[in-house]
Each structure stands twice: as structure tokens, then as C-alpha cells.
Design a protein around this motif. Structure first.
Motif, PDB file in Angstrom:
ATOM      1  N   LEU A  63      62.016  53.725 -56.795  1.00 16.38           N
ATOM      2  CA  LEU A  63      63.027  53.498 -57.732  1.00 16.38           C
ATOM      3  C   LEU A  63      64.395  53.763 -57.305  1.00 16.38           C
ATOM      4  O   LEU A  63      65.358  53.038 -57.613  1.00 16.38           O
ATOM      5  N   ASN A  64      64.573  54.926 -56.496  1.00 18.64           N
ATOM      6  CA  ASN A  64      65.697  55.200 -55.898  1.00 18.64           C
ATOM      7  C   ASN A  64      65.797  56.364 -54.588  1.00 18.64           C
ATOM      8  O   ASN A  64      64.700  56.892 -54.603  1.00 18.64           O
ATOM      9  N   VAL A  65      66.517  55.899 -53.774  1.00 23.36           N
ATOM     10  CA  VAL A  65      66.251  56.774 -52.414  1.00 23.36           C
ATOM     11  C   VAL A  65      68.068  57.443 -52.233  1.00 23.36           C
ATOM     12  O   VAL A  65      68.905  56.623 -52.378  1.00 23.36           O
ATOM     13  N   GLN A  66      67.907  58.680 -52.020  1.00 25.90           N
ATOM     14  CA  GLN A  66      69.300  59.209 -51.830  1.00 25.90           C
ATOM     15  C   GLN A  66      68.975  60.232 -50.693  1.00 25.90           C
ATOM     16  O   GLN A  66      68.290  61.031 -50.423  1.00 25.90           O
ATOM     17  N   ASN A  67      70.235  60.392 -49.794  1.00 26.46           N
ATOM     18  CA  ASN A  67      70.683  61.525 -48.906  1.00 26.46           C
ATOM     19  C   ASN A  67      71.315  62.323 -49.242  1.00 26.46           C
ATOM     20  O   ASN A  67      72.353  62.417 -49.621  1.00 26.46           O
ATOM     21  N   VAL A  68      70.785  63.731 -49.584  1.00 27.59           N
ATOM     22  CA  VAL A  68      71.215  64.925 -50.364  1.00 27.59           C
ATOM     23  C   VAL A  68      71.734  66.070 -49.258  1.00 27.59           C
ATOM     24  O   VAL A  68      70.728  66.305 -48.513  1.00 27.59           O
ATOM     25  N   LEU A  69      72.751  66.381 -49.228  1.00 28.27           N
ATOM     26  CA  LEU A  69      73.333  67.593 -48.579  1.00 28.27           C
ATOM     27  C   LEU A  69      72.566  68.759 -48.777  1.00 28.27           C
ATOM     28  O   LEU A  69      72.345  69.006 -49.822  1.00 28.27           O
ATOM     29  N   GLU A  70      72.060  69.605 -47.892  1.00 26.67           N
ATOM     30  CA  GLU A  70      71.136  70.599 -48.066  1.00 26.67           C
ATOM     31  C   GLU A  70      71.900  71.509 -49.088  1.00 26.67           C
ATOM     32  O   GLU A  70      73.113  71.905 -49.015  1.00 26.67           O
ATOM     33  N   GLY A  71      71.115  72.005 -50.190  1.00 21.02           N
ATOM     34  CA  GLY A  71      71.484  73.062 -51.117  1.00 21.02           C
ATOM     35  C   GLY A  71      72.266  72.231 -52.341  1.00 21.02           C
ATOM     36  O   GLY A  71      72.186  73.146 -53.056  1.00 21.02           O
ATOM     37  N   GLU A  72      72.418  71.090 -52.072  1.00 20.94           N
ATOM     38  CA  GLU A  72      72.803  70.329 -53.223  1.00 20.94           C
ATOM     39  C   GLU A  72      71.931  69.746 -54.024  1.00 20.94           C
ATOM     40  O   GLU A  72      70.896  69.649 -53.682  1.00 20.94           O
ATOM     41  N   ALA A  73      72.279  69.311 -55.315  1.00 21.91           N
ATOM     42  CA  ALA A  73      71.389  68.583 -56.288  1.00 21.91           C
ATOM     43  C   ALA A  73      71.405  66.774 -55.948  1.00 21.91           C
ATOM     44  O   ALA A  73      72.431  66.526 -55.767  1.00 21.91           O
ATOM     45  N   ALA A  74      70.051  66.265 -56.161  1.00 21.78           N
ATOM     46  CA  ALA A  74      70.181  64.908 -56.048  1.00 21.78           C
ATOM     47  C   ALA A  74      70.574  64.554 -57.602  1.00 21.78           C
ATOM     48  O   ALA A  74      70.402  65.017 -58.373  1.00 21.78           O
ATOM     49  N   ASN A  75      71.096  63.397 -57.588  1.00 23.77           N
ATOM     50  CA  ASN A  75      71.577  62.461 -58.693  1.00 23.77           C
ATOM     51  C   ASN A  75      70.175  62.263 -59.545  1.00 23.77           C
ATOM     52  O   ASN A  75      69.284  61.548 -58.968  1.00 23.77           O
ATOM     53  N   ASN A  76      70.460  62.227 -60.714  1.00 25.24           N
ATOM     54  CA  ASN A  76      69.318  61.659 -61.738  1.00 25.24           C
ATOM     55  C   ASN A  76      69.357  60.068 -61.519  1.00 25.24           C
ATOM     56  O   ASN A  76      70.325  59.671 -61.698  1.00 25.24           O
ATOM     57  N   PRO A  77      68.405  59.660 -61.118  1.00 19.85           N
ATOM     58  CA  PRO A  77      68.119  58.243 -60.805  1.00 19.85           C
ATOM     59  C   PRO A  77      67.961  57.370 -62.001  1.00 19.85           C
ATOM     60  O   PRO A  77      68.221  56.038 -61.957  1.00 19.85           O
ATOM     61  N   GLY A  78      68.081  57.925 -63.183  1.00 17.63           N
ATOM     62  CA  GLY A  78      67.740  57.259 -64.616  1.00 17.63           C
ATOM     63  C   GLY A  78      66.297  57.374 -64.904  1.00 17.63           C
ATOM     64  O   GLY A  78      65.469  58.137 -64.406  1.00 17.63           O
ATOM     65  N   THR A  79      66.115  56.636 -66.124  1.00 19.79           N
ATOM     66  CA  THR A  79      64.601  56.947 -66.713  1.00 19.79           C
ATOM     67  C   THR A  79      63.815  56.049 -66.221  1.00 19.79           C
ATOM     68  O   THR A  79      63.996  54.834 -66.449  1.00 19.79           O
ATOM     69  N   PRO A  80      62.615  56.367 -65.699  1.00 23.08           N
ATOM     70  CA  PRO A  80      61.748  55.693 -65.283  1.00 23.08           C
ATOM     71  C   PRO A  80      60.732  55.008 -66.280  1.00 23.08           C
ATOM     72  O   PRO A  80      60.821  55.604 -67.510  1.00 23.08           O
ATOM     73  N   THR A  81      59.952  53.822 -66.160  1.00 22.09           N
ATOM     74  CA  THR A  81      59.061  53.732 -67.195  1.00 22.09           C
ATOM     75  C   THR A  81      57.862  53.197 -66.617  1.00 22.09           C
ATOM     76  O   THR A  81      57.605  53.194 -65.325  1.00 22.09           O
ATOM     77  N   LYS A  82      56.765  53.351 -67.560  1.00 20.41           N
ATOM     78  CA  LYS A  82      55.381  52.835 -67.165  1.00 20.41           C
ATOM     79  C   LYS A  82      55.089  51.827 -68.275  1.00 20.41           C
ATOM     80  O   LYS A  82      54.976  52.370 -69.480  1.00 20.41           O
ATOM     81  N   ALA A  83      54.356  50.742 -67.723  1.00 23.45           N
ATOM     82  CA  ALA A  83      53.787  49.869 -68.793  1.00 23.45           C
ATOM     83  C   ALA A  83      52.800  50.409 -69.446  1.00 23.45           C
ATOM     84  O   ALA A  83      51.880  51.000 -69.097  1.00 23.45           O
TER      85      ALA A  83
END
Length: 277
Positions: free
Chosen positions: A57-77
Motif C-alpha cells: 500500500l505504501n513505502v516510507q523511509n523514516v528517520l530513526e526515532g521518528e513516526a511513520a505517516n499514516n498511509p490511509g485506511t486499507p480495505t479488504k474485499a
């Protein structure tokens, strides 16, 4: 030889420059990445979020000790059995200290389905039953179908099974046609056939109008009843009228010799003696 030495010096200088740049930018093929992003220099980790179907769904490079960004709401059929609603992510990404793979967690709800019960015409709704996937629906009371001139009808079940409901379903009533047995009821009076009526088995015959019987010199006759019960007919019947008889009365008039002067009268039943004055 001098040219070769100069070429070696230039090559060594270039390699040293690359090595220093490599170390300054924190590049390391075998561990976390230390790099400069804008004005921030540090170690970055890769955080991968997956969708409900297992795709990235989403790939992020996150600085150590920081938070990743919420990628949004996933869905499942949804499936035939379940509907899925996103609940949460399976890992905390508020303080990233390593490469992470994060998958969604869903709440599953068993789907509900409705079975609609129709009469034989497939348009008259007799009832509905809404049940969870895989369970049995509850039908309405067994319907009935009115008899016609030829048949009676017996409920024979529903057009499809509904003991394991896996989707919305429509079923209709089915009936077995049973031929109606008929019988003849013949009405007689005075030895003469008045009327024959045909009735369905178990029904009542309708009698004709009350018959009459001609008086004789001795008797007057009045209709009394029919000699056989013709309600709930289960066989051919012969029904005969029954009459009550009343002995007729006669009057004897006594005259004088002149034939006009009445000396007296005596009324007596047929066949009996009059009393003279």
C-alpha cells in the motif's frame, strides 16, 4: 613513466574522494542508511504498509526515532460470508528503530441474507426470513390453495432448499393437484326422477323444491322429508321423497223428501259411517 605515475595519482585521488563521500553520507550496503535529507542527517529505516489483499500500500523511509505517516485506511474485499472493517495496524510505527513490515488488522462481520417466500404465483410474498450466512431460514406457515372445479390442492413444499443460506434467495410454494371425485345424487318422488345433481366428494347436495303428491279418494299427501342424508356425499345416492298422508273427510247431507230441505249433516273420515239425524 612520468605519465603513468601522474595517472596513478589522479586515480588514487578520485578513489579517496569517493570513499570520503561514501562515509560522509552514511551509505552502507549492509545496515541502516545514514544520509542527509534536507537539513536532517541520520539513520533511516524502511517502513512498508500492506493493504488488505496483501499488496503493498505504501513505502516510507523514516528517520530513526521518528513516526511513520499514516498511509490511509486499507480495505479488504468482502466475501460471501464476511464483511471486513479496518480495525488497526498490527505494529506500532510511532518510534521507528528498524525496518518494518506492517499489515492491517480487520474486524469481520458475518453477512446477513434474506430469504423471500412467495406463493405459487411468484409475486405474492408470504413472508421473509433474514439470517446469518450458513444458517437456516424460517419459513412462514404452510400456505393453502383454493380448490377449483377439477382439483383440490395440497401444499408440497418450497421450490428450493434454505437450510444453508449463502446469499439472498427467493423461493415459492409448490402444490400437488388432487383430482376431485364427484358423485351423482338422484332425487325421486312418486317413482319419478325429479333431478340429478353432481357434487364433489365431501360436499352437500342441494335438494330440489319440495315435491307434491296427488291426493286419492282416501288420502291427502304432504311432503315430509327426504329418506336419505345427502350432506357430505361420499358415494352415488338415490334419495326419495317421503310424504305424510291424511285420511280425507267427507260430509253426508241429509234432505227431506222434497230434496231441498236439509235435515242434517254428518262429516266423517273416508270409509266410516255417517250419523243420520
Amino acid at each position: 613513466i612520468r605519465r603513468v605515475r601522474n595517472l596513478k595519482r589522479k586515480l588514487i585521488s578520485a578513489l579517496m574522494f569517493l570513499l570520503i563521500g561514501f562515509l560522509l553520507t552514511g551509505c552502507d550496503l549492509f545496515g541502516p542508511k545514514t544520509t542527509t535529507a534536507g537539513e536532517t542527517t541520520g539513520t533511516y529505516y524502511q517502513v512498508v504498509f500492506y493493504d488488505g489483499d496483501g499488496t503493498m500500500l505504501n513505502v516510507q523511509n523514516v528517520l530513526e526515532g521518528e513516526a511513520a505517516n499514516n498511509p490511509g485506511t486499507p480495505t479488504k474485499a468482502s466475501t460471501a460470508q464476511y464483511t471486513y472493517v479496518f480495525s488497526h495496524w498490527d505494529s506500532d510505527y510511532s518510534n521507528v528503530t528498524e525496518d518494518m513490515t506492517i499489515s492491517p488488522v480487520f474486524t469481520e462481520t458475518v453477512n446477513q441474507y434474506t430469504v423471500t417466500f412467495y406463493d405459487e404465483d411468484e409475486s405474492t410474498i408470504l413472508g421473509t426470513s433474514t439470517v446469518p450466512y450458513g444458517t437456516a431460514a424460517t419459513p412462514p406457515a404452510n400456505p393453502t390453495k383454493a380448490a377449483d372445479e377439477t382439483y383440490t390442492y395440497e401444499f408440497n413444499g418450497w421450490s428450493a432448499a434454505f437450510s444453508n443460506v449463502t446469499g439472498n434467495l427467493s423461493v415459492h410454494a409448490t402444490y400437488t393437484a388432487i383430482p376431485i371425485q364427484t358423485y351423482d345424487v338422484s332425487f325421486y318422488a312418486n317413482g319419478t326422477l325429479i333431478e340429478t345433481v353432481t357434487v364433489n366428494e365431501g360436499e352437500d347436495a342441494t335438494a330440489p323444491d319440495d315435491p307434491t303428491k296427488a291426493s286419492t279418494a282416501q288420502y291427502d299427501y304432504a311432503f315430509s322429508h327426504w329418506d336419505t342424508d345427502f350432506s357430505n356425499v361420499t358415494e352415488d345416492l338415490t334419495v326419495t321423497a317421503v310424504f305424510t298422508q291424511t285420511l280425507r273427510q267427507y260430509t253426508v247431507t241429509f234432505y227431506d223428501e222434497d230434496g231441498t230441505t236439509v235435515l242434517g249433516t254428518s262429516t266423517v273420515p273416508y270409509g266410516s259411517a255417517a250419523t243420520a239425524p
